[in-house]
Design a protein around this motif. Structure first.
Motif, PDB file in Angstrom:
ATOM      1  N   HIS A 235      -7.358  13.210 -49.740  1.00  0.00           N
ATOM      2  CA  HIS A 235      -7.414  12.675 -48.402  1.00  0.00           C
ATOM      3  C   HIS A 235      -8.660  12.682 -47.677  1.00  0.00           C
ATOM      4  O   HIS A 235      -9.018  11.847 -46.930  1.00  0.00           O
ATOM      5  N   TYR A 236      -9.305  14.028 -47.495  1.00  0.00           N
ATOM      6  CA  TYR A 236     -10.492  14.124 -46.563  1.00  0.00           C
ATOM      7  C   TYR A 236     -11.678  13.276 -47.344  1.00  0.00           C
ATOM      8  O   TYR A 236     -12.513  12.972 -46.698  1.00  0.00           O
ATOM      9  N   SER A 237     -11.560  13.452 -48.611  1.00  0.00           N
ATOM     10  CA  SER A 237     -12.690  12.661 -49.282  1.00  0.00           C
ATOM     11  C   SER A 237     -12.552  11.303 -49.073  1.00  0.00           C
ATOM     12  O   SER A 237     -13.661  10.741 -48.981  1.00  0.00           O
ATOM     13  N   ASP A 238     -11.653  10.638 -49.184  1.00  0.00           N
ATOM     14  CA  ASP A 238     -11.398   9.170 -48.421  1.00  0.00           C
ATOM     15  C   ASP A 238     -11.969   8.964 -47.043  1.00  0.00           C
ATOM     16  O   ASP A 238     -12.654   8.072 -46.792  1.00  0.00           O
ATOM     17  N   TYR A 239     -11.600  10.049 -46.348  1.00  0.00           N
ATOM     18  CA  TYR A 239     -12.064   9.929 -44.827  1.00  0.00           C
ATOM     19  C   TYR A 239     -13.546   9.775 -44.653  1.00  0.00           C
ATOM     20  O   TYR A 239     -14.151   9.024 -43.757  1.00  0.00           O
ATOM     21  N   ILE A 240     -14.166  10.705 -45.518  1.00  0.00           N
ATOM     22  CA  ILE A 240     -15.896  10.820 -45.459  1.00  0.00           C
ATOM     23  C   ILE A 240     -16.509   9.741 -46.225  1.00  0.00           C
ATOM     24  O   ILE A 240     -17.683   9.730 -46.461  1.00  0.00           O
ATOM     25  N   LEU A 241     -15.607   9.070 -47.038  1.00  0.00           N
ATOM     26  CA  LEU A 241     -16.278   7.911 -47.989  1.00  0.00           C
ATOM     27  C   LEU A 241     -16.994   6.884 -47.425  1.00  0.00           C
ATOM     28  O   LEU A 241     -16.368   6.164 -46.597  1.00  0.00           O
ATOM     29  N   GLN A 242     -18.069   6.596 -47.609  1.00  0.00           N
ATOM     30  CA  GLN A 242     -19.088   5.748 -47.035  1.00  0.00           C
ATOM     31  C   GLN A 242     -19.304   4.455 -48.237  1.00  0.00           C
ATOM     32  O   GLN A 242     -20.313   4.551 -48.572  1.00  0.00           O
ATOM     33  N   TYR A 243     -18.345   3.948 -48.344  1.00  0.00           N
ATOM     34  CA  TYR A 243     -18.353   3.009 -49.693  1.00  0.00           C
ATOM     35  C   TYR A 243     -17.578   1.793 -49.458  1.00  0.00           C
ATOM     36  O   TYR A 243     -16.397   2.074 -49.256  1.00  0.00           O
ATOM     37  N   LYS A 244     -17.808   0.607 -49.906  1.00  0.00           N
ATOM     38  CA  LYS A 244     -17.049  -0.517 -49.651  1.00  0.00           C
ATOM     39  C   LYS A 244     -16.901  -0.868 -51.202  1.00  0.00           C
ATOM     40  O   LYS A 244     -17.745  -1.548 -51.868  1.00  0.00           O
ATOM     41  N   PRO A 245     -15.692  -0.923 -51.537  1.00  0.00           N
ATOM     42  CA  PRO A 245     -15.285  -1.255 -52.995  1.00  0.00           C
ATOM     43  C   PRO A 245     -15.609  -2.992 -52.944  1.00  0.00           C
ATOM     44  O   PRO A 245     -15.224  -3.680 -52.426  1.00  0.00           O
ATOM     45  N   ASN A 246     -16.329  -3.325 -54.257  1.00  0.00           N
ATOM     46  CA  ASN A 246     -16.554  -4.852 -54.397  1.00  0.00           C
ATOM     47  C   ASN A 246     -15.853  -5.309 -55.671  1.00  0.00           C
ATOM     48  O   ASN A 246     -15.795  -4.272 -56.603  1.00  0.00           O
ATOM     49  N   TYR A 247     -15.324  -6.413 -55.848  1.00  0.00           N
ATOM     50  CA  TYR A 247     -14.919  -6.917 -57.090  1.00  0.00           C
ATOM     51  C   TYR A 247     -15.398  -8.377 -57.538  1.00  0.00           C
ATOM     52  O   TYR A 247     -15.457  -9.183 -56.634  1.00  0.00           O
ATOM     53  N   LYS A 248     -15.519  -8.359 -58.661  1.00  0.00           N
ATOM     54  CA  LYS A 248     -15.732  -9.699 -59.288  1.00  0.00           C
ATOM     55  C   LYS A 248     -14.209 -10.278 -59.720  1.00  0.00           C
ATOM     56  O   LYS A 248     -13.756  -9.858 -60.488  1.00  0.00           O
ATOM     57  N   VAL A 249     -13.938 -11.282 -58.925  1.00  0.00           N
ATOM     58  CA  VAL A 249     -12.788 -12.045 -59.396  1.00  0.00           C
ATOM     59  C   VAL A 249     -12.852 -13.295 -59.816  1.00  0.00           C
ATOM     60  O   VAL A 249     -13.449 -14.143 -59.360  1.00  0.00           O
ATOM     61  N   GLU A 250     -12.529 -13.629 -61.160  1.00  0.00           N
ATOM     62  CA  GLU A 250     -12.681 -14.805 -61.785  1.00  0.00           C
ATOM     63  C   GLU A 250     -11.489 -15.309 -62.200  1.00  0.00           C
ATOM     64  O   GLU A 250     -10.329 -14.866 -62.933  1.00  0.00           O
ATOM     65  N   SER A 251     -11.317 -16.645 -62.026  1.00  0.00           N
ATOM     66  CA  SER A 251     -10.024 -17.350 -62.309  1.00  0.00           C
ATOM     67  C   SER A 251     -10.257 -18.258 -63.264  1.00  0.00           C
ATOM     68  O   SER A 251     -11.114 -18.956 -63.433  1.00  0.00           O
ATOM     69  N   ARG A 252      -9.445 -18.190 -64.557  1.00  0.00           N
ATOM     70  CA  ARG A 252      -9.548 -18.887 -65.651  1.00  0.00           C
ATOM     71  C   ARG A 252      -8.241 -19.716 -65.833  1.00  0.00           C
ATOM     72  O   ARG A 252      -7.255 -19.499 -65.467  1.00  0.00           O
ATOM     73  N   ASP A 253      -8.482 -20.380 -66.952  1.00  0.00           N
ATOM     74  CA  ASP A 253      -6.921 -21.184 -67.288  1.00  0.00           C
ATOM     75  C   ASP A 253      -5.962 -20.327 -67.719  1.00  0.00           C
ATOM     76  O   ASP A 253      -4.734 -20.515 -67.822  1.00  0.00           O
ATOM     77  N   THR A 254      -6.440 -19.040 -68.595  1.00  0.00           N
ATOM     78  CA  THR A 254      -5.566 -18.103 -68.985  1.00  0.00           C
ATOM     79  C   THR A 254      -5.211 -16.992 -68.062  1.00  0.00           C
ATOM     80  O   THR A 254      -4.173 -16.270 -68.270  1.00  0.00           O
TER      81      THR A 254
END
Length: 324
Positions: A235-254
């Motif tokens: 919990h405290y590690s999350d509090y001091i984490l200076q990091y923005k999660p980024n994601y590659k989201v790709e939409s395909r026919d499947t």
């Protein structure tokens, strides 16, 4: 997939007639906490607090609007988790992490949903508009998208977007320990036989930071006081984490693929302040009568039940005299 999936955080749609997961119109609902879990531990009439401590609900009264499709999908998931639960740690540890993400995500999202509606209604009574920052909208929206993997063809590619740790745990029979931080998408879950901690949107970063202690724990059945300390570290590690999660989201026919995008940036943790951590830890250790002043003593290393402060060896749970 031609049509984008439902994202309630785009327009802040939290309505009892719209399915919380798919956005489809519905008059049905599902409990936030699995019914079998509430029945087993007799939680129905117990109270759970909202974040500001001013509002509480009965566990059994927490419900999410959902379609029949979503309800059936969660019921099928519950059957798998309940079967694993009956086999204790071995059963739970054998479950695919994606199933644990979906199962725990329902509870965390359910509480987040109630936090949203509670805050919206509170502001409306004051004639104020309910808003969320763009950063929170993006974060919660990604979490909701990932949770839709239960009903949509969504695939996680490469590194997982979460940290989930499952380990043996010793509690007295019929004790259920649950703690969450819905805004930070975290939870702690413990019973006699096993415990698990989930950071549902950290890209595995916190698990990597705590890898050393997780490795030391291997082969041991944790004492509850160690479980509380471990969650405090997460919990405290999350509090001091200076990091923005980024994601590659790709939409395909499947279907949709979700891939963690590190963007070449390493996660950074801020300064670990032992005073702040001791205050957080004392909140978790109150049941043992351990106060902040017991954790931090002048000219002594901070109190820990996980590691010996002088040689950093893991503390054998069997040597801990506290009750469980």
């Amino acid at each position: 997939m031609s049509q984008p999936l439902f994202n309630p955080f785009k327009d802040l749609i939290f309505d009892e007639h719209f399915c919380f997961l798919s956005g489809a119109l519905t008059n049905e609902n599902i409990t936030v906490f699995p019914q079998w879990l509430m029945d087993h531990f007799k939680l129905g009439d117990e109270r759970i607090e909202m974040m500001d401590k001013a509002k509480t609900y009965n566990y059994s009264d927490l419900k999410l609007p959902c379609t029949s499709e979503v309800k059936i999908a969660f019921e099928a998931l519950d059957v798998k988790v309940q079967a694993a639960y009956k086999n204790g740690f071995e059963g739970m540890a054998s479950l695919d992490e994606e199933l644990l993400f979906q199962w725990s995500g329902r509870m965390v999202y359910g509480l987040l949903y109630y936090e949203m509606t509670y805050e919206r209604d509170r502001l409306l009574k004051r004639g104020e508009e309910f808003e969320l920052s763009s950063a929170l909208k993006e974060r919660f929206g990604h979490f909701h998208l990932m949770l839709q993997s239960l009903i949509e063809p969504i695939t996680f590619v490469g590194k997982k977007p979460w940290t989930i740790a499952v380990f043996p745990l010793k509690y007295s029979a019929d004790i259920f320990s649950y703690r969450d931080d819905a805004i930070n998408l975290m939870l702690q879950f413990g019973v006699n036989g096993f415990g698990f901690i989930a950071c549902l949107q950290d890209n595995g970063v916190i698990g990597e930071k705590q890898k050393e202690i997780l490795d030391k724990m291997e082969g041991h059945v944790l004492h509850p006081v160690q479980f509380e300390e471990l969650y405090a570290r997460f919990h405290y590690s999350d509090y001091i984490l200076q990091y923005k999660p980024n994601y590659k989201v790709e939409s395909r026919d499947t279907g949709i693929t979700i891939e963690v995008d590190t963007d070449g940036k390493e996660p950074i943790f801020g300064f670990w302040d032992e005073n702040i951590f001791a205050q957080l830890l004392s909140n978790y250790w109150q049941v043992y009568g351990i106060e902040r002043e017991d954790i931090l003593k002048f000219q002594k290393p901070p109190l820990s039940f996980l590691e010996n402060p002088f040689n950093e060896n893991f503390i054998n749970p069997e040597t801990i005299a506290l009750p469980f």
